[in-house]
Design a protein around this motif. Sequence first.
Motif, mmCIF file in Angstrom:
data_model
loop_
_atom_site.group_PDB
_atom_site.id
_atom_site.type_symbol
_atom_site.label_atom_id
_atom_site.label_comp_id
_atom_site.label_asym_id
_atom_site.label_seq_id
_atom_site.Cartn_x
_atom_site.Cartn_y
_atom_site.Cartn_z
ATOM 1 N N LYS A 46 123.586 -39.682 -95.425
ATOM 2 C CA LYS A 46 124.388 -39.312 -96.633
ATOM 3 C C LYS A 46 125.296 -38.026 -96.281
ATOM 4 C CE LYS A 46 125.274 -40.303 -101.626
ATOM 5 N NZ LYS A 46 124.645 -40.577 -102.828
ATOM 6 N N ASP A 47 124.255 -36.673 -96.130
ATOM 7 C CA ASP A 47 124.950 -35.741 -95.991
ATOM 8 C C ASP A 47 125.541 -35.648 -94.531
ATOM 9 O OD1 ASP A 47 125.324 -33.025 -95.546
ATOM 10 O OD2 ASP A 47 123.791 -32.265 -96.827
ATOM 11 N N PRO A 48 126.724 -35.298 -94.348
ATOM 12 C CA PRO A 48 127.282 -35.259 -93.073
ATOM 13 C C PRO A 48 126.799 -34.143 -92.224
ATOM 14 C CG PRO A 48 129.081 -34.721 -94.418
ATOM 15 C CD PRO A 48 127.895 -35.185 -95.313
ATOM 16 N N GLU A 49 126.126 -33.219 -92.857
ATOM 17 C CA GLU A 49 125.759 -32.043 -92.045
ATOM 18 C C GLU A 49 124.458 -32.265 -91.182
ATOM 19 O OE1 GLU A 49 125.468 -28.571 -94.650
ATOM 20 O OE2 GLU A 49 127.197 -28.019 -94.548
ATOM 21 N N TRP A 50 123.721 -33.643 -91.382
ATOM 22 C CA TRP A 50 122.652 -33.793 -90.760
ATOM 23 C C TRP A 50 123.251 -34.010 -89.256
ATOM 24 C CZ3 TRP A 50 117.600 -33.627 -91.041
ATOM 25 C CH2 TRP A 50 117.128 -33.634 -92.319
ATOM 26 N N LEU A 51 124.476 -34.463 -89.064
ATOM 27 C CA LEU A 51 124.874 -34.771 -87.705
ATOM 28 C C LEU A 51 124.977 -33.651 -86.885
ATOM 29 C CD1 LEU A 51 126.139 -36.581 -85.619
ATOM 30 C CD2 LEU A 51 128.397 -35.988 -86.481
ATOM 31 N N ASP A 52 125.465 -32.446 -87.486
ATOM 32 C CA ASP A 52 125.382 -31.351 -86.772
ATOM 33 C C ASP A 52 123.966 -30.594 -86.746
ATOM 34 O OD1 ASP A 52 128.024 -30.480 -86.103
ATOM 35 O OD2 ASP A 52 128.694 -30.286 -88.194
ATOM 36 N N LEU A 53 123.100 -30.922 -87.541
ATOM 37 C CA LEU A 53 121.618 -30.138 -87.346
ATOM 38 C C LEU A 53 121.112 -30.930 -86.238
ATOM 39 C CD1 LEU A 53 119.154 -28.575 -89.046
ATOM 40 C CD2 LEU A 53 118.597 -30.918 -89.520
ATOM 41 N N LEU A 54 121.314 -32.181 -86.125
ATOM 42 C CA LEU A 54 120.440 -33.033 -84.931
ATOM 43 C C LEU A 54 121.316 -33.087 -83.774
ATOM 44 C CD1 LEU A 54 119.305 -36.122 -87.117
ATOM 45 C CD2 LEU A 54 118.132 -33.981 -86.608
ATOM 46 N N ALA A 55 122.435 -32.460 -83.796
ATOM 47 C CA ALA A 55 122.968 -32.138 -82.614
ATOM 48 C C ALA A 55 122.869 -30.802 -81.954
ATOM 49 C CB ALA A 55 124.473 -32.171 -82.576
ATOM 50 N N GLY A 56 122.052 -29.792 -82.776
ATOM 51 C CA GLY A 56 121.881 -28.484 -82.512
ATOM 52 C C GLY A 56 122.982 -27.594 -82.725
ATOM 53 N N LYS A 105 115.296 -33.123 -78.428
ATOM 54 C CA LYS A 105 115.400 -33.173 -76.935
ATOM 55 C C LYS A 105 116.792 -33.452 -76.323
ATOM 56 C CE LYS A 105 112.937 -35.988 -73.474
ATOM 57 N NZ LYS A 105 111.933 -36.980 -73.330
ATOM 58 N N GLY A 106 116.938 -32.238 -75.615
ATOM 59 C CA GLY A 106 118.374 -32.342 -74.756
ATOM 60 C C GLY A 106 119.347 -31.284 -75.456
ATOM 61 N N ALA A 107 118.800 -30.351 -76.500
ATOM 62 C CA ALA A 107 119.610 -29.289 -76.903
ATOM 63 C C ALA A 107 119.912 -28.023 -76.514
ATOM 64 C CB ALA A 107 119.105 -29.026 -78.398
ATOM 65 N N GLY A 108 119.755 -28.283 -74.911
ATOM 66 C CA GLY A 108 120.042 -26.843 -73.984
ATOM 67 C C GLY A 108 118.835 -26.152 -73.555
ATOM 68 N N VAL A 148 119.817 -40.489 -81.988
ATOM 69 C CA VAL A 148 120.693 -40.199 -80.846
ATOM 70 C C VAL A 148 121.995 -39.671 -81.234
ATOM 71 C CG1 VAL A 148 121.502 -40.740 -78.821
ATOM 72 C CG2 VAL A 148 119.341 -41.549 -79.381
ATOM 73 N N VAL A 149 122.509 -38.271 -80.904
ATOM 74 C CA VAL A 149 123.537 -37.807 -81.047
ATOM 75 C C VAL A 149 124.421 -37.882 -79.667
ATOM 76 C CG1 VAL A 149 125.071 -35.894 -81.871
ATOM 77 C CG2 VAL A 149 123.112 -36.680 -83.381
ATOM 78 N N GLY A 150 125.439 -38.103 -79.555
ATOM 79 C CA GLY A 150 126.137 -38.129 -78.433
ATOM 80 C C GLY A 150 127.137 -37.150 -78.136
ATOM 81 N N SER A 151 127.822 -36.958 -77.020
ATOM 82 C CA SER A 151 128.954 -36.001 -76.850
ATOM 83 C C SER A 151 129.755 -36.393 -75.559
ATOM 84 C CB SER A 151 128.676 -34.496 -76.791
ATOM 85 O OG SER A 151 129.629 -33.617 -76.353
ATOM 86 N N LYS A 152 130.793 -35.977 -75.469
ATOM 87 C CA LYS A 152 131.484 -36.277 -74.098
ATOM 88 C C LYS A 152 131.389 -35.004 -72.995
ATOM 89 C CE LYS A 152 133.208 -40.233 -75.074
ATOM 90 N NZ LYS A 152 132.708 -41.416 -74.343
ATOM 91 N N VAL A 165 121.469 -35.918 -77.551
ATOM 92 C CA VAL A 165 120.479 -35.164 -78.237
ATOM 93 C C VAL A 165 119.559 -36.219 -78.759
ATOM 94 C CG1 VAL A 165 119.423 -33.329 -79.660
ATOM 95 C CG2 VAL A 165 121.555 -32.906 -78.012
ATOM 96 N N CYS A 166 118.358 -36.379 -78.452
ATOM 97 C CA CYS A 166 117.379 -37.128 -79.502
ATOM 98 C C CYS A 166 116.671 -36.367 -80.237
ATOM 99 C CB CYS A 166 116.592 -38.012 -78.075
ATOM 100 S SG CYS A 166 115.593 -39.245 -78.900
ATOM 101 N N SER A 167 116.531 -36.508 -81.365
ATOM 102 C CA SER A 167 115.716 -36.026 -82.164
ATOM 103 C C SER A 167 114.326 -36.944 -82.498
ATOM 104 C CB SER A 167 116.229 -35.825 -83.586
ATOM 105 O OG SER A 167 116.635 -37.023 -84.360
#
Length: 488
Positions: A46-56, A105-108, A148-152, A165-167
């Motif tokens: 519900k909180d959109p900030e979780w996307l940025d947290l789980l993206a790193g 996993k995959g955050a740099g 799973v959070v994706g990016s281009k 990034v997979c959390s």
Amino acid sequence: MSFNLCGDDACQPTPPTPLPNPYWVAFSPSAAKLIDLELGSDEFPKDPEWLDLLAGNQLHVGEHLFSNPISTAYSGHQFGSWAGQLGDGRAILLGDINHLELQLKGAGRTHYSRMGDGRAVLRSSIREFLCSEAMHALHIPTSRALSVVGSKQAVRREAMETAAVCSRIAPSFIRVGHFEHFASLQNIVRLKELAELLITQFYPGCHEQKDPYLYLFKEISTRNAKLVANWQSVGFCHGVLNSDNISVLGLTIDYGPFGFLDHFEIDHICNHSDHGGRYAYHRQPQIMHWNMACLASAMLPLVELGHSSEESQILLRSALEEFPVIYAAEWQRAFRSKLGLQSEEDGDIELIERLLQAMHDSRVDFTNFFRGLSNLKKDSSPIEIVQRNEFIDRENIDLWFADYIQRLQRESLSDGAKKDTMNLTNPKYILRNHLAQVAIEKAQQDDFSEVQRLQQILMNPFDEQEAFDHYSKPPPVDMQRIVVSCSS
């Protein structure tokens, strides 16, 4: 419980590398419940900030602040050879949430990335997400995949791919490799701290034993013996059973070149990088036993705190010899259950082994055969059984069916009760490689609907789900040999 043994020989502070323009690919409401994460109507946070947290991209969301993300050092044996120091090359532990560890996993890059970029790709992240949740639904101990959070952002593997990034969440991500690391440094103080941490948090009964460290080894070995027996029972091949990939909590972790069996091959190799077949399906129990020997060697200095060196070796060797006994008992229990046998008879093991040999000889679909077996009735005649047509040697399988029917007749369950029981043991749906590949290819075109659909199907593997019956079918001929490697 975060890994709290930081220092120059244990772990390093590791802030994640921001992921540009992140977007949701997949999310597990089931895993989210474990950390009391509030979801919206779309079953994403519900909180959109979780996307940025789980993206790193940030380290706080709501009341949660992860101020000390780390990557840990471990060592280990890879493909049977000592590899020395390894570590979290692309995994970053954010910290604890609701008594569970949250890891990206995959955050740099991390201190242990060596020549790697620390990134994961969309392809491997989707596979890990789907399989983690599928294994949980199959009642097999596993780490969980939250998202799973994706990016281009472009990432080069064999070809150019996009980042993801997979959390992951688990009670702990401590491995056999952590013990091997401290043992290789001859750091008995840290080795003891690690053992005490595990005992306090997860194996408190060890404190009541005369030899708590020996008992800790037995408990870890027992969990992993039962784990691999249950892998065998659903036809799961891990692919890379290096000692640094083995959980000390008996969890399935590090989903790389895994695969579920389609047609049954006792010597199936799911990882095309495994040229010698070290981690083939039939070798998994032996290799897990070997990994427990690595753990025993690493824990030897702890047992020596209360015994002479010779006595300690004898005690650990004796404890290690319990592994195949525990494994065999769990394997037999699992396969009796798959055949609908609630009692035990001396001839059961031979009956199971004859079946598996016949399935191997005819390359019968592992999952569908056992699922369909529940329809067999106690008064059936072998020649009336449709599944006999899947076997090349009809005479041989008819003899097996005749013996199996006689065995069923000595069981007390009715045909209906037997079917219900077997269908709670034998899944209809597994994560077949071709299903994952279709979902991945659509996701690479920004269509995540197939990932999410497959996720929902796999979370209910024992249900009929008639609308999705085609997801239970074996792969078409052109998708039977999908190649998966360690780079996945």
